[in-house]
Design an enzyme around this catalytic site. Sequence first.
Site, PDB file in Angstrom:
ATOM      1  CG  ASP B 426     -15.257 -38.470  10.973  1.00  0.00           C
ATOM      2  OD1 ASP B 426     -15.391 -38.310  11.956  1.00  0.00           O
ATOM      3  OD2 ASP B 426     -15.981 -39.272  10.457  1.00  0.00           O
ATOM      4  CB  THR B 428     -16.051 -43.089  13.473  1.00  0.00           C
ATOM      5  OG1 THR B 428     -15.908 -42.706  15.273  1.00  0.00           O
ATOM      6  CG2 THR B 428     -16.726 -44.385  13.289  1.00  0.00           C
ATOM      7  NE  ARG B1009     -19.882 -37.299  24.928  1.00  0.00           N
ATOM      8  CZ  ARG B1009     -19.623 -38.396  24.803  1.00  0.00           C
ATOM      9  NH1 ARG B1009     -19.804 -38.691  23.039  1.00  0.00           N
ATOM     10  NH2 ARG B1009     -19.270 -40.025  25.097  1.00  0.00           N
ATOM     11  CG  ASN B1038     -21.448 -37.663  11.382  1.00  0.00           C
ATOM     12  OD1 ASN B1038     -20.306 -38.011  10.094  1.00  0.00           O
ATOM     13  ND2 ASN B1038     -20.305 -37.753  12.484  1.00  0.00           N
TER      14      ASN B1038
END
Lengths: 325, 1498
Positions: B426, B428, B1009, B1038
């Site tokens: 990931d 962030t 995205r 997420n």
Amino acid sequence: MAMNYNSKDEVDGGPPCAPGGTAKTPRPDNTAFKQQRLPAWQPILTAGTVLPTFFIIGLIFIPIGIGIFVTSNNIREIEGNVFMYYALSNFYQNHRRYVKSRDDSQLNGDSSALLNPSKECEPYRRNEDKPIAPCGAIANSMFNDTLELFLMGNDSYPTPITLKKKSIAWWTDKNVKFRNPPGEESLEERFKGTTKPVNWLNPVYMLDSDPDNNGFINEDFIVWMRTAALPNFRKLYRLIERKSDLHPTLPAGRYYLNITYNYPVHSFDGRKRMILSTISWMGGKNPFLGIAYIAIGSISFFLGVVLLVINHKYRNSSNTADITI
Amino acid sequence: MEREPAAAEEPGPPGRRRRRRRRTRTVRSNLLPPPGAEDPAAGAAKGERRRRVCAQHLADNRLKTTKYTLLSFLPKNLFEQFHRLANVYFVFIALLNFVPAVNAFQPGLALAPVLFILAVTAFKDLWEDYSRHRSDHEINHLGCLVFSREENKYVNRFWKEIRVGDFVRLRCNEIIPADILLLSSSDPDGLCHIETANLDGETNLKRRQVVRGFSGLVSEFNPLTFTSVIECEKPNNDLTRFRGCIIHDNGKKAGLYKENLLLRGCTIRNTDAVVGIVIYAGHETKALLNNSGPRYKRSQLERQMNCDVLWCVLLLICMSLFSAVGHGLWVRQYQDKRSLFDVPESDGSALSPVTAAVYSFLTMIIVLQVLIPISLYVSIEIVKVCQVYFINQDMELYDEETDSQLQCRALNITEDLGQIQYIFSDKTGTLTENKMVFRRCTVSGIEYSHDANAQRLARYQEADSEEEEVVPRGGLVSQRGSIGSHQSIRMMHRTQSTKSHRRTGSRAEAKRASMLSRHTAFSSPMEKDITPDPKLLEKVSECDRCLAVARHQEHPLAHLSPELSDVFDFFIALTICNTVVVTSPDQPRQKVRVRFELKSPVKTIEDFLRRFTPSRLTSGCSSIGNLATNKSNHKSGSNFLSNLSSNSTLLRLEDKLGQSAPAIASNGYSSQAGNWAPEPTREQEPELKKEELELRYEAESPDEAALVYAAKAYNCALVDRLHDQVSVELPHLGRLTFELLHTLGFDSIRKRMSVVIRHPITDEINVYTKGADSVVMDLLLPCSSDDARGRHQKKIRSKTQNFLNMYAVEGLRTLCIAKRVLSEEEYACWLQSHLEAESSLDNREELLFQSAIRLETNLHLLGATGIEDRLQEGVPETIAKLRQAGLQIWVLTGDKQETAINIARACKLLDHEEEVITLNAESQEACAALLDQCLHYVQSRGLHSTPEKTEGKMSVGFSPLCPTPASTASNPSPSLVIDGRSLAYALEKNLEDKFLFLAKQCQSVLCCRSTPLQKSMVVKLVRSKLKAMTLAIGDGANDVSMIQVADVGVGILGQEGMQAVMASDFAVPRFRYLERLLIVHGHWCYSRLANMVLYFFYKNTMFVGLLFWFQFYCGFSASAMIDQWYLIFFNLLFSSLPQLVTGVLDKDVPAHVLLTKPQLYRSGQNMEEYRPQTFWLNMVDAAFQSLVCFFIPYLAYYNSDVDLFTWGTLITAIALFTFLLHLGIETRTWTWLNWITCGFSIILFFTVALIYNASCAACYPPSNPYWTVQTLLRDPVFYLTCLIAPVTALLPRLFFKALQGSLFPTPLQLGRQSARKCPKRLNIPKETFAQGRLEGDLRTDHSVGRTISPSASLSRDRVSQDCTSQAAWHTQQAACSPEASEEPSMVDNSVPLRDDTVLEGLSAQSPGSSTWGAAVPEGCPEESKVKSTSAGRVAPLSSLFNLPNFSSINWISSLSLVSGLGNGQAGRGVPVQAPSGRAGLKGTDHGLLLVAPSRGRS
């Protein structure tokens, strides 16, 4: 705060996870063990580091081998006590069901086991509704030839050679492991209610005339009961003790062996042999160990040389390899 | 303890059945008589009983996580253990022993090892269950206040006694015992704050609301009067959802939402007391329904091992079959002869050969069972537990800052860490810190570059490295122009203070700091101290002043220019458009209460304001208002307000400066100082204030906090937030209180949030919206180009869009701020529909969503912000290392493409030398075409590079150790960037193979995205199609699906809660710890376990081999020469310990070598330690060794009078020595533990043997080993055999090992050798990393003086790829814009890297991806030339693939496509071709620099 923790446990996940895996663990200790920094010897296996080992093995093994070889070869001379063996070949004393077919409690003199031998002895457990003593296939198949040795002197009549029947079995076997049934009566009385093994000629209490070598503690019997490891084996039969230092135990000459043939070996394509041998510090004659030591020592030495060559040839390149790192 | 009337859920027995099938639950108060009881007096007893019966099927609050009870333990545990096939197998074997015909051992004895193993496992389970029981007990006996009807008051009860329908009263800081519907709160607004750290790890406060209709109660809530019925969902595990309704007596319904529910496990904060009714209890609470057990994964090595176990089974069956056939033949041979040793059946009949063979087969299986290592599984478990322990204990994996360390949550996949091939990360919070720092903003089309702020951030970064001296820096800063002087001083101050903190800061201090920061997330000084841009600050204070003067006039805002008004609104929006909660630091959880103050004079305004308020608003709203009041307050000595004042930080600094450098202070603040000149009283207690005054902001997301802190830096401080009002403190205007009409929360579909407020000054209803630029820009009020105003607006928008693009290129997170003024009519209209939506019971979410969309239109753009999410410490280095280690790193992020690319560049995931293939397709067909083209291109490149590769292979063995940059620099493989939409196409069935093939060729892949589902799909695809080991790392909710799908899931103990960690197998504090976890521990775990498993197989095969060879000499009768005791306990007792120690402690290569040569990791990826051929080679060696160990004793005792078990004992001893020697060859590090365990094994064997052989004369049939060992030990041949047999057995192995070590050393061996030769050189951390050294050199260069030649500094700019220089370079681009180029001198001085700033048109932001040379062109003309050519080339492509018209995207994709598809050499050709002299020089210089490392190494 304790409450906090409990609740956290409760919510975070029922079972405690890793030992020390929860967030509770404080800063880890800086110990050599926990940080996996224990001082260690770190051998690296390359030609250079290993070749001394090969040379050392060679240097140690070859002399040992020579020593053993010489010792083994010296056994030939018949000096000192001479051991008389009988040898059987192709006799599978190590057969699984054969090995099991005995009752050690009975042999140890246990009265109940005497009259009610272990099931392991089947089918040599009972005969004609009487318990067999000693029961089992091993006892049943006991070697029962008798060997007598005579020296044929010049005067052509044979001189019997004294064959010692005792101290051919392990001391512990004779004195601890094998026991006659307890009692003060005669041996026959003590074995009352039992019958002899099917193949035997005499019952167990008639194996020998010497009461100290009769019954279960008969040494021929004890030796037989110690099952051999391999199908070709020898068993100690008699001892020929040296009489004096001056004369050899068995002087050179013609000997006469008288065999009372009771034991059939045709059934298993076996062969019987009689062996006379002295023993050295390392047992009976067997050239194998000596040869093996010499061979392995030499091979090791040779491999050491190979490694030496390799080390000499490739040391440089491995050094350059390091530089490129 | 007397019993409360039991809970009543379903009213009566007749209705129960029907109701239970319904999907709702009905809860009534327990205090009421049951609805079924006709008259209370008669039915009291009956009702009581029935209620209890009713309550039976409702879970009470008792917690029971234990698996067993005392009675059920044995059967249940055994049942579970027999799920393991191995256990069943071993029990089967043991039971086989009870069949007399085939038994090999004493039946009881054969059971011993199985029982032992089962007992150990059972004991472990029992212990675990017991500790669970204990913690359950503790939790069950926590106390809490429950209302009792008998006593008519709240009485103390245990948690476990709470039932559904009880009324529970909770006080501040208490933990919520069950899921409770909030009915009353001591908070006047009916609010309650909870902390959900226990639930999801989020430390920020969440707000809960009293059920509508109960909030209005003036008196204290009385449970006895509660007669309503609650209908709600059945228990479920969705933490974010709760729906239901409450039906009052009068038939009125009110909706219940998750805001009304207090979840078990959370903690009450900031609220004195709350009362609620229990809705779900015990195991039906959401917290417990969410609690899934530990994860069980099977590692790849274990799978492989299981496969080899099957081979062993096959081998076992083969051996047994062979033996059986042999025995059958043997029996037949002697059948007729009735030989003496052939024991007949018990009935005297001879055994038929077939029966004998069958018996033999079964017995052989028993005898040779050792081949299937019973202790293998137990040993592996032990080793893994130890490995986990050591990983947990590693100090290098301990993060001092957060006082956390690596957590292994899955115990059984440690070795998988050593075999990872793909990392999915990931962005962030994983690569970046998720500490959002306000970087720059644009308001009404003007960009404020916040250079000082950038510098400050740069300084923090340097402070992190703790290398720089403070003094020269201060000097440097003070050279700057007068405008920035006050800031620089302030900054210097801060830098120093942080530095001193860092330097002198003891561990305790650091810990304290971390504790504080844990209490309030997002509050590091770096995030809080924002240095305002002077121009903007000027404008803000001007607004403030103007408004302060004009506030009582008719149209106060009309006095401001549109720009100033935008500025003002912008900051108001930053301050209030969020959900930030204000707390004060000394009591971190106490909400700042200033209500008493709000009940201050200005009542009229309040009433005025209340006109339209739908919700209850009991007390005050607007603040004192004017400066005079403010001042009088200060003077009166009640410094409460001043405590809260926004500028407290500034004041503090002022104080400090006042002591140190008063002159500068007065100078610096000349514009503002007059307004809030420090009072004399304050001078005397500055220290005290420093501790108390500062406000803390608790935000749900770090972005929000960053913006609020940014606004605070501009003296626009959020001081209080209640659910219906927000107070903002401004220096001139004082406290402004906005009535908060609505908050439309953020959601990922809308990608924005809004607040509806009533402006206290204008009394207008305003909507402030904050959201992603892509969304907000589309929602703006369309402006006509006819009038000047519209044109101006258009201009502003396009400018803002440009700035936004620039921010994105810089890697900043962008947010747009917009505003809408609603007329009262509009608002009333909207409000009606909104209220309808809110009160609707069915699709409330949907309706609210629609309602929000209706509101958020026709917006007026105020500005945009750029927030930097800084890279975590050590991320570039870690990524570089991991790539060197042969790991492919894919970044899957939800961010924008530009942001993602820039972050990827900053963390060295994308190299500037690398070509970037960008996949942006609008349709399935376009995606397919693009994929084909890319594939074609990549393959054509592949052809060029093949000769090099074969060359590499020829330099045997050494090549892997050559640093990869050398080989890749000449021809780097490209990187792939793909956006979410294209990814969706590419993941379609027909394209996935192509996509994977392309991705496999690429060095790194960047998916922007992407949705969480896509993330997991990508991982799944790679895992299943490429059969690769995958690792997913992430920190947020997420990432959970991705983490769960991957072979190894790693969660980051980050700022986004615990969900990722909960789902993970390993949890690391920071991304950089991944390096050590994988490269060191992963490698070790893998190599240790692989070696141990191999050794196990070897050992068992070799041991079984001995027995098997013996069969040839015992008529295949399944006889064993080894005593059954030795046979059974050999593995368990005598030979187990040394291998365990080796399996736990052995280090094939020391840690520092592994870290400096990450290439060594590849051995694990390629499974070099444990391959099928290694396994079989191992087995062959085992067979050879068993031959030697069998035949040397055989020959040594050939034709002798040795008995079976004496000989067997000898062989056992030989086997033991051989095992230990073998282990000795395999052991790479000999610690004292190894020596001791080896010695212990030997001693143990002989001790046990001696005792066993002396213990009983007639026992242990059939071997009765009495005095065997004792006799054996007197035999010299024993010693001679024991010497020669192991040596002979191991001679070949040793020889080949030595040969291999000299002739074909593996990289690992070379690594060990180098570690040995020069341990010290390698011990120097970090410096060995080639690029790091280069950078370090340059850095010293730089610090020596400012006389760096332009080319040198530029080359540094190019070569050094850390994020600062990246950022700096982008700022260069920014400087091109006319607005930003106002202070060139300052820029030059402040950012030393850009002293020869190259001005560049914004239109031509070069990506520096493949065409890095072109990225730094000399001046705009050439740049445009480059651009035009590329554009020319790209035109057909872009039209073909319908590339988005959006300029920057177009540009990135087109450029890379050109360089990628059109001409492979173009990228590298450009720098050399650069026309102008200086550029040419730089280009070549650059080229040289790039080549240098590769030459040096090749």
